[in-house]
Design a protein around this motif. Structure first.
Motif, short mmCIF file in Angstrom:
data_model
loop_
_atom_site.label_atom_id
_atom_site.label_comp_id
_atom_site.label_asym_id
_atom_site.label_seq_id
_atom_site.Cartn_x
_atom_site.Cartn_y
_atom_site.Cartn_z
N GLN A 1 29.05 38.62 63.06
CA GLN A 1 27.88 38.02 63.66
C GLN A 1 27.79 38.43 65.12
O GLN A 1 28.80 38.51 65.82
CB GLN A 1 27.96 36.49 63.56
N VAL A 2 26.59 38.70 65.57
CA VAL A 2 26.36 39.10 66.95
C VAL A 2 25.56 38.02 67.65
O VAL A 2 24.56 37.52 67.10
CB VAL A 2 25.60 40.44 67.01
N GLN A 3 25.99 37.65 68.81
CA GLN A 3 25.25 36.68 69.62
C GLN A 3 24.64 37.38 70.82
O GLN A 3 25.28 38.24 71.44
CB GLN A 3 26.16 35.55 70.08
N LEU A 4 23.41 37.00 71.12
CA LEU A 4 22.71 37.55 72.28
C LEU A 4 22.41 36.41 73.23
O LEU A 4 21.91 35.35 72.80
CB LEU A 4 21.40 38.20 71.82
N VAL A 5 22.69 36.60 74.49
CA VAL A 5 22.50 35.54 75.48
C VAL A 5 21.64 36.09 76.61
O VAL A 5 22.04 37.01 77.33
CB VAL A 5 23.84 35.04 76.04
N GLU A 6 20.44 35.49 76.75
CA GLU A 6 19.53 35.89 77.82
C GLU A 6 19.77 35.04 79.06
O GLU A 6 20.21 33.89 78.98
CB GLU A 6 18.06 35.73 77.40
N SER A 7 19.41 35.61 80.18
CA SER A 7 19.43 34.87 81.44
C SER A 7 18.46 35.53 82.41
O SER A 7 18.01 36.66 82.17
CB SER A 7 20.84 34.85 82.04
N GLY A 8 18.14 34.80 83.48
CA GLY A 8 17.32 35.39 84.53
C GLY A 8 15.90 34.89 84.61
O GLY A 8 15.15 35.31 85.49
N GLY A 9 15.49 34.01 83.70
CA GLY A 9 14.15 33.49 83.77
C GLY A 9 13.96 32.56 84.95
O GLY A 9 14.91 32.21 85.66
N GLY A 10 12.71 32.17 85.17
CA GLY A 10 12.45 31.26 86.27
C GLY A 10 10.98 31.14 86.56
O GLY A 10 10.13 31.63 85.80
N LEU A 11 10.68 30.48 87.68
CA LEU A 11 9.32 30.27 88.13
C LEU A 11 9.06 31.14 89.35
O LEU A 11 9.81 31.04 90.34
CB LEU A 11 9.10 28.79 88.48
N VAL A 12 8.04 31.98 89.27
CA VAL A 12 7.70 32.86 90.38
C VAL A 12 6.19 32.87 90.58
O VAL A 12 5.44 32.44 89.70
CB VAL A 12 8.18 34.32 90.15
N GLN A 13 5.78 33.39 91.71
CA GLN A 13 4.35 33.53 91.98
C GLN A 13 3.85 34.88 91.47
O GLN A 13 4.62 35.83 91.31
CB GLN A 13 4.07 33.41 93.47
N ALA A 14 2.56 34.95 91.23
CA ALA A 14 1.95 36.21 90.79
C ALA A 14 2.27 37.32 91.79
O ALA A 14 2.24 37.10 93.00
CB ALA A 14 0.45 36.04 90.64
N GLY A 15 2.60 38.47 91.25
CA GLY A 15 2.95 39.61 92.09
C GLY A 15 4.44 39.78 92.32
O GLY A 15 4.89 40.83 92.79
N ALA A 16 5.20 38.76 92.00
CA ALA A 16 6.65 38.81 92.21
C ALA A 16 7.34 39.58 91.09
O ALA A 16 6.71 40.04 90.14
CB ALA A 16 7.20 37.39 92.30
N SER A 17 8.65 39.69 91.24
CA SER A 17 9.47 40.39 90.24
C SER A 17 10.58 39.47 89.73
O SER A 17 11.02 38.56 90.42
CB SER A 17 10.11 41.64 90.85
N LEU A 18 11.01 39.75 88.51
CA LEU A 18 12.15 39.08 87.91
C LEU A 18 12.90 40.09 87.07
O LEU A 18 12.30 41.02 86.54
CB LEU A 18 11.71 37.92 86.99
N ARG A 19 14.20 39.87 86.93
CA ARG A 19 14.98 40.70 86.03
C ARG A 19 15.69 39.81 85.03
O ARG A 19 16.46 38.93 85.41
CB ARG A 19 16.00 41.56 86.77
N LEU A 20 15.41 40.04 83.76
CA LEU A 20 16.09 39.33 82.69
C LEU A 20 17.26 40.15 82.19
O LEU A 20 17.21 41.38 82.17
CB LEU A 20 15.13 39.05 81.52
N SER A 21 18.30 39.46 81.78
CA SER A 21 19.49 40.11 81.22
C SER A 21 19.73 39.61 79.81
O SER A 21 19.41 38.47 79.48
CB SER A 21 20.72 39.81 82.08
N CYS A 22 20.31 40.46 79.00
CA CYS A 22 20.68 40.09 77.63
C CYS A 22 22.04 40.68 77.34
O CYS A 22 22.19 41.91 77.26
CB CYS A 22 19.65 40.60 76.64
N ALA A 23 23.01 39.81 77.19
CA ALA A 23 24.38 40.26 76.92
C ALA A 23 24.72 40.07 75.45
O ALA A 23 24.38 39.05 74.85
CB ALA A 23 25.36 39.47 77.79
N THR A 24 25.36 41.06 74.86
CA THR A 24 25.79 40.96 73.47
C THR A 24 27.25 40.51 73.41
O THR A 24 28.05 40.89 74.26
CB THR A 24 25.63 42.30 72.74
N SER A 25 27.55 39.73 72.39
CA SER A 25 28.89 39.14 72.30
C SER A 25 29.93 40.11 71.77
O SER A 25 31.13 39.91 71.94
CB SER A 25 28.85 37.91 71.40
N ARG A 26 29.48 41.16 71.10
CA ARG A 26 30.41 42.10 70.47
C ARG A 26 30.23 43.46 71.11
O ARG A 26 29.23 44.16 70.89
CB ARG A 26 30.13 42.18 68.96
#
Length: 124
Positions: A1-26
């Motif tokens: 079984q593989v688990q995926l864990v996201e992170s990096g979300g949030g609240l931002v204003q229009a025009g801003a940037s965000l980076r999401l991450s996704c780590a795999t368990s295996r």
């Protein structure tokens, strides 16, 4: 079984940037595709983009092309979704997914493993 864990979300204003991450368990897991999807309230889940595990190529939905970029760090078994010039319509729960090789597989799916999702909210 593989688990995926996201992170990096949030609240931002229009025009801003965000980076999401996704780590795999295996760390030994090499999917055919790693993808990002999103689901806004009251809407169906939609494809955002994907990264080919074998060919290192990317595909993007037209709505994010030129603004979002998917990359990966093999050593960390992690993929990223860099989101620039965010718009209020990008507000959604973002999901990371992984697809094993199968007949008929395309960048848009079907995917076999899913993360729990991370909320991205863009205010105007």
């Amino acid at each position: 079984q593989v688990q995926l864990v996201e992170s990096g979300g949030g609240l931002v204003q229009a025009g801003a940037s965000l980076r999401l991450s996704c780590a795999t368990s295996r760390h030994s897991f090499v999917p055919a595709y790693m993808g990002w999807f999103r689901q806004a309230p009251g809407k169906e889940r939609e494809f955002v983009g994907s990264f080919s595990g074998f060919g290192a190529s990317t595909s993007y939905a037209d709505s994010v092309k030129g603004r979002f970029t998917i990359s990966r760090d093999i050593a960390k078994s992690t993929i990223y979704l860099q989101m620039n010039s965010l718009k209020p319509e990008d507000t959604a729960v973002y999901y990371c997914a992984a697809a094993v090789a199968k007949r008929g597989l395309r960048p848009e799916g079907p995917y076999d493993y899913w993360g729990q999702g991370t909320q991205v909210t863009v205010s105007s």
